[in-house]
Design a protein around this motif. Sequence first.
Motif, PDB file in Angstrom:
ATOM      1  N   VAL A 123      68.459 -44.957 -13.742  1.00  0.00           N
ATOM      2  CA  VAL A 123      68.623 -44.024 -14.854  1.00  0.00           C
ATOM      3  C   VAL A 123      68.482 -44.830 -16.143  1.00  0.00           C
ATOM      4  O   VAL A 123      69.258 -45.747 -16.397  1.00  0.00           O
ATOM      5  N   TYR A 124      67.487 -44.488 -16.916  1.00  0.00           N
ATOM      6  CA  TYR A 124      67.247 -45.165 -18.185  1.00  0.00           C
ATOM      7  C   TYR A 124      67.595 -44.210 -19.322  1.00  0.00           C
ATOM      8  O   TYR A 124      67.119 -43.082 -19.349  1.00  0.00           O
ATOM      9  N   VAL A 125      68.422 -44.666 -20.232  1.00  0.00           N
ATOM     10  CA  VAL A 125      68.803 -43.858 -21.403  1.00  0.00           C
ATOM     11  C   VAL A 125      68.247 -44.555 -22.632  1.00  0.00           C
ATOM     12  O   VAL A 125      68.688 -45.657 -22.985  1.00  0.00           O
ATOM     13  N   GLU A 126      67.272 -43.927 -23.277  1.00  0.00           N
ATOM     14  CA  GLU A 126      66.702 -44.523 -24.487  1.00  0.00           C
ATOM     15  C   GLU A 126      67.732 -44.502 -25.598  1.00  0.00           C
ATOM     16  O   GLU A 126      68.509 -43.560 -25.726  1.00  0.00           O
ATOM     17  N   SER A 127      67.749 -45.552 -26.370  1.00  0.00           N
ATOM     18  CA  SER A 127      68.726 -45.705 -27.442  1.00  0.00           C
ATOM     19  C   SER A 127      68.653 -44.553 -28.438  1.00  0.00           C
ATOM     20  O   SER A 127      67.578 -44.017 -28.713  1.00  0.00           O
ATOM     21  N   ILE A 128      69.794 -44.198 -28.988  1.00  0.00           N
ATOM     22  CA  ILE A 128      69.882 -43.126 -29.995  1.00  0.00           C
ATOM     23  C   ILE A 128      69.033 -43.450 -31.228  1.00  0.00           C
ATOM     24  O   ILE A 128      68.544 -42.558 -31.905  1.00  0.00           O
ATOM     25  N   CYS A 129      68.806 -44.728 -31.495  1.00  0.00           N
ATOM     26  CA  CYS A 129      68.031 -45.102 -32.684  1.00  0.00           C
ATOM     27  C   CYS A 129      66.530 -44.912 -32.484  1.00  0.00           C
ATOM     28  O   CYS A 129      65.765 -44.970 -33.443  1.00  0.00           O
ATOM     29  N   ARG A 130      66.096 -44.645 -31.262  1.00  0.00           N
ATOM     30  CA  ARG A 130      64.671 -44.421 -30.998  1.00  0.00           C
ATOM     31  C   ARG A 130      64.379 -42.933 -31.173  1.00  0.00           C
ATOM     32  O   ARG A 130      64.578 -42.136 -30.262  1.00  0.00           O
ATOM     33  N   VAL A 131      63.916 -42.564 -32.371  1.00  0.00           N
ATOM     34  CA  VAL A 131      63.731 -41.165 -32.746  1.00  0.00           C
ATOM     35  C   VAL A 131      62.305 -40.686 -32.490  1.00  0.00           C
ATOM     36  O   VAL A 131      62.090 -39.580 -32.002  1.00  0.00           O
ATOM     37  N   GLU A 132      61.318 -41.523 -32.803  1.00  0.00           N
ATOM     38  CA  GLU A 132      59.923 -41.097 -32.704  1.00  0.00           C
ATOM     39  C   GLU A 132      59.108 -41.847 -31.658  1.00  0.00           C
ATOM     40  O   GLU A 132      58.122 -41.330 -31.162  1.00  0.00           O
ATOM     41  N   THR A 133      59.502 -43.074 -31.356  1.00  0.00           N
ATOM     42  CA  THR A 133      58.765 -43.874 -30.385  1.00  0.00           C
ATOM     43  C   THR A 133      59.739 -44.517 -29.408  1.00  0.00           C
ATOM     44  O   THR A 133      60.917 -44.690 -29.721  1.00  0.00           O
ATOM     45  N   LEU A 134      59.235 -44.888 -28.249  1.00  0.00           N
ATOM     46  CA  LEU A 134      60.057 -45.559 -27.252  1.00  0.00           C
ATOM     47  C   LEU A 134      60.127 -47.057 -27.544  1.00  0.00           C
ATOM     48  O   LEU A 134      59.208 -47.630 -28.129  1.00  0.00           O
ATOM     49  N   SER A 135      61.195 -47.660 -27.099  1.00  0.00           N
ATOM     50  CA  SER A 135      61.316 -49.112 -27.157  1.00  0.00           C
ATOM     51  C   SER A 135      60.337 -49.712 -26.150  1.00  0.00           C
ATOM     52  O   SER A 135      59.789 -48.997 -25.295  1.00  0.00           O
ATOM     53  N   LEU A 136      60.121 -51.025 -26.211  1.00  0.00           N
ATOM     54  CA  LEU A 136      59.238 -51.665 -25.247  1.00  0.00           C
ATOM     55  C   LEU A 136      59.775 -51.473 -23.827  1.00  0.00           C
ATOM     56  O   LEU A 136      59.026 -51.144 -22.908  1.00  0.00           O
ATOM     57  N   SER A 137      61.084 -51.639 -23.641  1.00  0.00           N
ATOM     58  CA  SER A 137      61.677 -51.410 -22.323  1.00  0.00           C
ATOM     59  C   SER A 137      61.449 -49.967 -21.882  1.00  0.00           C
ATOM     60  O   SER A 137      61.132 -49.704 -20.721  1.00  0.00           O
ATOM     61  N   GLY A 138      61.610 -49.030 -22.800  1.00  0.00           N
ATOM     62  CA  GLY A 138      61.381 -47.628 -22.488  1.00  0.00           C
ATOM     63  C   GLY A 138      59.944 -47.349 -22.089  1.00  0.00           C
ATOM     64  O   GLY A 138      59.681 -46.590 -21.153  1.00  0.00           O
ATOM     65  N   LYS A 139      58.996 -47.973 -22.791  1.00  0.00           N
ATOM     66  CA  LYS A 139      57.581 -47.781 -22.465  1.00  0.00           C
ATOM     67  C   LYS A 139      57.268 -48.277 -21.057  1.00  0.00           C
ATOM     68  O   LYS A 139      56.427 -47.709 -20.369  1.00  0.00           O
ATOM     69  N   ILE A 140      57.936 -49.326 -20.634  1.00  0.00           N
ATOM     70  CA  ILE A 140      57.717 -49.868 -19.288  1.00  0.00           C
ATOM     71  C   ILE A 140      58.430 -49.013 -18.245  1.00  0.00           C
ATOM     72  O   ILE A 140      57.842 -48.591 -17.249  1.00  0.00           O
ATOM     73  N   LEU A 141      59.712 -48.739 -18.476  1.00  0.00           N
ATOM     74  CA  LEU A 141      60.527 -48.063 -17.459  1.00  0.00           C
ATOM     75  C   LEU A 141      60.321 -46.551 -17.400  1.00  0.00           C
ATOM     76  O   LEU A 141      60.775 -45.908 -16.458  1.00  0.00           O
ATOM     77  N   TYR A 142      59.614 -45.986 -18.377  1.00  0.00           N
ATOM     78  CA  TYR A 142      59.291 -44.560 -18.342  1.00  0.00           C
ATOM     79  C   TYR A 142      58.582 -44.208 -17.029  1.00  0.00           C
ATOM     80  O   TYR A 142      58.812 -43.155 -16.445  1.00  0.00           O
ATOM     81  N   TYR A 143      57.755 -45.112 -16.557  1.00  0.00           N
ATOM     82  CA  TYR A 143      56.952 -44.857 -15.365  1.00  0.00           C
ATOM     83  C   TYR A 143      57.684 -45.174 -14.058  1.00  0.00           C
ATOM     84  O   TYR A 143      57.251 -44.756 -12.993  1.00  0.00           O
ATOM     85  N   PHE A 144      58.773 -45.921 -14.133  1.00  0.00           N
ATOM     86  CA  PHE A 144      59.433 -46.397 -12.920  1.00  0.00           C
ATOM     87  C   PHE A 144      60.839 -45.858 -12.703  1.00  0.00           C
ATOM     88  O   PHE A 144      61.378 -45.980 -11.614  1.00  0.00           O
ATOM     89  N   SER A 145      61.435 -45.288 -13.722  1.00  0.00           N
ATOM     90  CA  SER A 145      62.813 -44.808 -13.571  1.00  0.00           C
ATOM     91  C   SER A 145      62.829 -43.455 -12.859  1.00  0.00           C
ATOM     92  O   SER A 145      61.869 -42.689 -12.920  1.00  0.00           O
ATOM     93  N   ASP A 146      63.940 -43.189 -12.187  1.00  0.00           N
ATOM     94  CA  ASP A 146      64.102 -41.890 -11.534  1.00  0.00           C
ATOM     95  C   ASP A 146      64.447 -40.813 -12.558  1.00  0.00           C
ATOM     96  O   ASP A 146      64.011 -39.671 -12.440  1.00  0.00           O
ATOM     97  N   TYR A 147      65.247 -41.199 -13.533  1.00  0.00           N
ATOM     98  CA  TYR A 147      65.625 -40.299 -14.635  1.00  0.00           C
ATOM     99  C   TYR A 147      65.461 -41.070 -15.931  1.00  0.00           C
ATOM    100  O   TYR A 147      65.967 -42.176 -16.075  1.00  0.00           O
ATOM    101  N   PHE A 148      64.750 -40.469 -16.867  1.00  0.00           N
ATOM    102  CA  PHE A 148      64.483 -41.094 -18.160  1.00  0.00           C
ATOM    103  C   PHE A 148      65.036 -40.159 -19.231  1.00  0.00           C
ATOM    104  O   PHE A 148      64.503 -39.070 -19.435  1.00  0.00           O
TER     105      PHE A 148
END
Length: 169
Positions: A123-148
């Motif tokens: 389960v990946y929770v993108e940081s509250i400060c990421r309003v318009e774009t994903l973090s680098l970790s988010g860009k990677i784990l978007y494809y691999f996490s069960d829940y994003f």
Amino acid sequence: TGGHTTEILRLLSCLSESYSPRHYILADSDKMSEVKIRSFEEKRSETLSSSQFTLHRIPRSREVRQSWTSSVVTTLYSMLYSFPLTYKLKPDLILCNGPGTCVPVCISALLLRLLGIKRTIIVYVESICRVETLSLSGKILYYFSDYFIVQWPDLKEKYPKSVYLGRIV
């Protein structure tokens, strides 16, 4: 570190004691998060009967402003430490929220899944400060996490696999 730790501890404060033991994985150079985690767990133990946790350290996979090319090398180095740890712990769930340290840990869990050793829910929770774009970790784990999970509706529109729950931290 810092803000990521504060956010993850806010999420953990809502979890029941059935999520135990908890294993925190920190970058080896992160001293601030250890203090925050120990304080959080000490307060948690005052209200819950069994508060079990451990701290584990792996090499930092990426420094702030580190080049992308060298980040590949340091992330692979971090994988050398995270895979044996993930194999040993065999977690049921990985809850992460963005620091680069979570990438090698999640990749290690995916390897365990591919090898048929353990199915870990990520389960990946993108940081509250990421309003318009994903973090680098988010860009990677978007494809691999069960829940994003994202915390802003604009991100949900850009990333349809994501789950928008509103502000959760």
